[in-house]
Design a protein around this motif. Structure first.
Motif, PDB file in Angstrom:
ATOM      1  N   MET A 152      13.873  29.660  13.586  1.00  0.00           N
ATOM      2  CA  MET A 152      12.568  29.102  13.261  1.00  0.00           C
ATOM      3  C   MET A 152      11.797  28.785  14.544  1.00  0.00           C
ATOM      4  SD  MET A 152      13.491  25.185  12.066  1.00  0.00           S
ATOM      5  CE  MET A 152      11.795  24.629  12.199  1.00  0.00           C
ATOM      6  N   THR A 153      10.484  28.668  14.423  1.00  0.00           N
ATOM      7  CA  THR A 153       9.647  28.308  15.561  1.00  0.00           C
ATOM      8  C   THR A 153       9.988  26.900  16.021  1.00  0.00           C
ATOM      9  OG1 THR A 153       7.883  29.663  14.654  1.00  0.00           O
ATOM     10  CG2 THR A 153       7.271  28.071  16.338  1.00  0.00           C
ATOM     11  N   PRO A 154      10.140  26.668  17.324  1.00  0.00           N
ATOM     12  CA  PRO A 154      10.468  25.318  17.792  1.00  0.00           C
ATOM     13  C   PRO A 154       9.412  24.298  17.359  1.00  0.00           C
ATOM     14  CG  PRO A 154      10.722  26.929  19.563  1.00  0.00           C
ATOM     15  CD  PRO A 154      10.072  27.645  18.419  1.00  0.00           C
ATOM     16  N   LEU A 155       9.872  23.138  16.911  1.00  0.00           N
ATOM     17  CA  LEU A 155       8.956  22.069  16.552  1.00  0.00           C
ATOM     18  C   LEU A 155       8.492  21.332  17.800  1.00  0.00           C
ATOM     19  CD1 LEU A 155      10.651  20.449  13.424  1.00  0.00           C
ATOM     20  CD2 LEU A 155       8.576  21.828  13.463  1.00  0.00           C
ATOM     21  N   PRO A 156       7.342  20.659  17.721  1.00  0.00           N
ATOM     22  CA  PRO A 156       6.911  19.837  18.850  1.00  0.00           C
ATOM     23  C   PRO A 156       7.907  18.721  19.143  1.00  0.00           C
ATOM     24  CG  PRO A 156       5.119  20.167  17.285  1.00  0.00           C
ATOM     25  CD  PRO A 156       6.366  20.680  16.631  1.00  0.00           C
ATOM     26  N   ARG A 157       7.866  18.221  20.354  1.00  0.00           N
ATOM     27  CA  ARG A 157       8.784  17.156  20.779  1.00  0.00           C
ATOM     28  C   ARG A 157       8.556  15.864  19.996  1.00  0.00           C
ATOM     29  NH1 ARG A 157       8.080  13.519  25.479  1.00  0.00           N
ATOM     30  NH2 ARG A 157      10.117  12.770  26.221  1.00  0.00           N
ATOM     31  N   VAL A 158       7.346  15.630  19.527  1.00  0.00           N
ATOM     32  CA  VAL A 158       7.027  14.391  18.816  1.00  0.00           C
ATOM     33  C   VAL A 158       6.180  14.708  17.601  1.00  0.00           C
ATOM     34  CG1 VAL A 158       5.019  13.979  20.312  1.00  0.00           C
ATOM     35  CG2 VAL A 158       6.007  12.076  19.040  1.00  0.00           C
ATOM     36  N   GLY A 159       6.435  13.975  16.515  1.00  0.00           N
ATOM     37  CA  GLY A 159       5.637  14.083  15.316  1.00  0.00           C
ATOM     38  C   GLY A 159       5.268  12.703  14.805  1.00  0.00           C
ATOM     39  N   LEU A 160       4.315  12.656  13.887  1.00  0.00           N
ATOM     40  CA  LEU A 160       3.879  11.390  13.292  1.00  0.00           C
ATOM     41  C   LEU A 160       4.509  11.237  11.923  1.00  0.00           C
ATOM     42  CD1 LEU A 160       1.952   8.906  13.642  1.00  0.00           C
ATOM     43  CD2 LEU A 160       0.324  10.199  12.238  1.00  0.00           C
ATOM     44  N   GLY A 161       5.259  10.165  11.726  1.00  0.00           N
ATOM     45  CA  GLY A 161       5.857   9.866  10.438  1.00  0.00           C
ATOM     46  C   GLY A 161       4.863   9.181   9.519  1.00  0.00           C
ATOM     47  N   GLY A 162       4.914   9.507   8.226  1.00  0.00           N
ATOM     48  CA  GLY A 162       3.900   9.040   7.298  1.00  0.00           C
ATOM     49  C   GLY A 162       4.202   7.760   6.557  1.00  0.00           C
ATOM     50  N   GLY A 163       5.362   7.136   6.804  1.00  0.00           N
ATOM     51  CA  GLY A 163       5.686   5.907   6.085  1.00  0.00           C
ATOM     52  C   GLY A 163       4.633   4.818   6.231  1.00  0.00           C
ATOM     53  N   PRO A 164       4.223   4.473   7.456  1.00  0.00           N
ATOM     54  CA  PRO A 164       3.206   3.424   7.612  1.00  0.00           C
ATOM     55  C   PRO A 164       1.882   3.739   6.921  1.00  0.00           C
ATOM     56  CG  PRO A 164       4.338   3.795   9.690  1.00  0.00           C
ATOM     57  CD  PRO A 164       4.790   4.882   8.751  1.00  0.00           C
ATOM     58  N   LEU A 165       1.520   5.011   6.835  1.00  0.00           N
ATOM     59  CA  LEU A 165       0.269   5.380   6.166  1.00  0.00           C
ATOM     60  C   LEU A 165       0.381   5.245   4.653  1.00  0.00           C
ATOM     61  CD1 LEU A 165      -0.931   8.455   8.245  1.00  0.00           C
ATOM     62  CD2 LEU A 165      -1.287   6.017   8.639  1.00  0.00           C
ATOM     63  N   GLY A 166       1.585   4.992   4.165  1.00  0.00           N
ATOM     64  CA  GLY A 166       1.798   4.669   2.758  1.00  0.00           C
ATOM     65  C   GLY A 166       1.913   3.177   2.526  1.00  0.00           C
ATOM     66  N   ASN A 167       1.456   2.379   3.509  1.00  0.00           N
ATOM     67  CA  ASN A 167       1.493   0.912   3.410  1.00  0.00           C
ATOM     68  C   ASN A 167       2.919   0.379   3.416  1.00  0.00           C
ATOM     69  OD1 ASN A 167      -1.266   1.089   3.249  1.00  0.00           O
ATOM     70  ND2 ASN A 167      -1.450   0.267   1.185  1.00  0.00           N
ATOM     71  N   TYR A 168       3.768   0.949   4.265  1.00  0.00           N
ATOM     72  CA  TYR A 168       5.131   0.439   4.354  1.00  0.00           C
ATOM     73  C   TYR A 168       5.134  -0.952   4.975  1.00  0.00           C
ATOM     74  CZ  TYR A 168      10.111   0.150   5.336  1.00  0.00           C
ATOM     75  OH  TYR A 168      11.429  -0.250   5.379  1.00  0.00           O
ATOM     76  N   LEU A 169       5.676  -1.904   4.265  1.00  0.00           N
ATOM     77  CA  LEU A 169       5.830  -3.311   4.644  1.00  0.00           C
ATOM     78  C   LEU A 169       4.522  -4.089   4.593  1.00  0.00           C
ATOM     79  CD1 LEU A 169       8.420  -3.111   7.571  1.00  0.00           C
ATOM     80  CD2 LEU A 169       8.831  -3.492   5.135  1.00  0.00           C
ATOM     81  N   HIS A 170       3.387  -3.478   4.994  1.00  0.00           N
ATOM     82  CA  HIS A 170       2.113  -4.181   4.859  1.00  0.00           C
ATOM     83  C   HIS A 170       0.972  -3.180   4.735  1.00  0.00           C
ATOM     84  CE1 HIS A 170       0.977  -3.422   9.076  1.00  0.00           C
ATOM     85  NE2 HIS A 170       2.206  -3.751   9.389  1.00  0.00           N
TER      86      HIS A 170
END
Length: 291
Positions: A1-19
């Motif tokens: 597969m094509t190499p992924l970038p070294r860093v990605g953005l996780g979507g948990g906080p954008l789902g209002n995780y914890l607050h």
């Protein structure tokens, strides 16, 4: 597969995780990530019970589709009515139901594409099948393999918070990659024993996530009730004049099987701070001390 970038953005906080996070703030997080060069974005139906997918999809819809990689997950269906919200600060008018059947997987993907406003995703993960191994192996995995062959997803994998079952998936299926959450961190290194060596041997890239233990490793002074090991790590970083956050985010990348780390952000400045930490120089002496 094509190499992924070294860093990605996780979507948990954008789902209002914890607050809660406002729509405007979520959009600002996505814009800041894009402007900073982040091109891998990970979400799931579970994150905000659909809210994270909606927000990410809205922010990415105007971006060139060939320029970013997007992953989402299967295993939980968002359904109307009160129930478990998984710790996300969202209205109580919906809940999630476990479903690793073939029909459930296909329904989940269809609903995710609707929320995202896209016609395909790059990566589909089987999400947290801890108590559903037979069904995930016999039904969910073949369904994802079918979707891969149809081009609905380019790559398929499994995302979990534990290593033993990920090892089993590697041994019994043809996966393209894995998402290992909370197991290749400074405080919890279970993935280093068998999972990462096995993935390296088989050429399966690993995405490391949940690296900060709900913020315990985010600041140079962990909270007073943090584990003793966190305070010891903070003291070691202080001796070498390295932010604890930098060591926490860079640590998984020291293993050659780990291609990518996910960072989460409730606010735009969190993105900037995390990227700065990922590029902070760390001396071999510090790694030797905390190894």
């Amino acid at each position: 597969m094509t190499p992924l970038p070294r860093v990605g953005l996780g979507g948990g906080p954008l789902g209002n995780y914890l607050h809660p996070v406002s729509d405007a703030q979520a959009e600002a997080v996505m814009d800041t990530a894009w402007e900073a060069g982040i091109r891998y974005f990970d979400t799931a139906p579970f994150y905000g019970l659909g809210l994270s997918e909606q927000r990410m999809g809205r922010a990415l819809r105007g971006r060139p589709r060939s320029e970013f990689v997007l992953s989402t997950k299967v295993g939980r269906l968002v359904r109307p009515g009160p129930g478990d919200n998984g710790g996300f600060a969202v209205p109580g008018d919906r809940h999630v139901e476990w479903d690793f059947t073939r029909d459930g997987v296909l329904r989940s993907v269809s609903e995710s594409l609707d929320r995202l406003g896209l016609d395909h995703v790059d990566i589909l993960f089987i999400h947290d099948p801890d108590r559903h191994w037979p069904q995930a192996l016999d039904e969910a995995y073949p369904a994802l393999a079918e979707l891969r062959s149809q081009g609905v997803a380019r790559w398929i994998g499994v995302g979990m918070n534990q290593s033993p079952m990920l090892v089993d998936f590697v041994k019994h299926t043809d996966l393209d990659l894995l998402l290992a959450a909370n197991q290749a961190t400074l405080l919890r290194r279970t993935a280093f024993d068998e999972l990462l060596p096995l993935c390296l041997d088989r050429g399966i890239p690993v995405i490391a996530a949940s690296l900060l233990h709900r913020g315990v490793l985010a600041a140079d002074r962990p909270p007073g009730d943090a584990p003793d090991a966190a305070h010891e790590l903070a003291a070691a970083c202080a001796r070498h004049e390295v932010p604890l956050l930098a060591a926490a985010l860079q640590f998984p990348l020291r293993h050659p099987a780990v291609s990518t780390v996910l960072v989460g952000a409730h606010a735009p400045e969190h993105v900037t701070t995390d990227l700065r930490a990922l590029n902070h120089p760390i001396t071999p002496a510090l790694w030797d001390e905390i190894a």
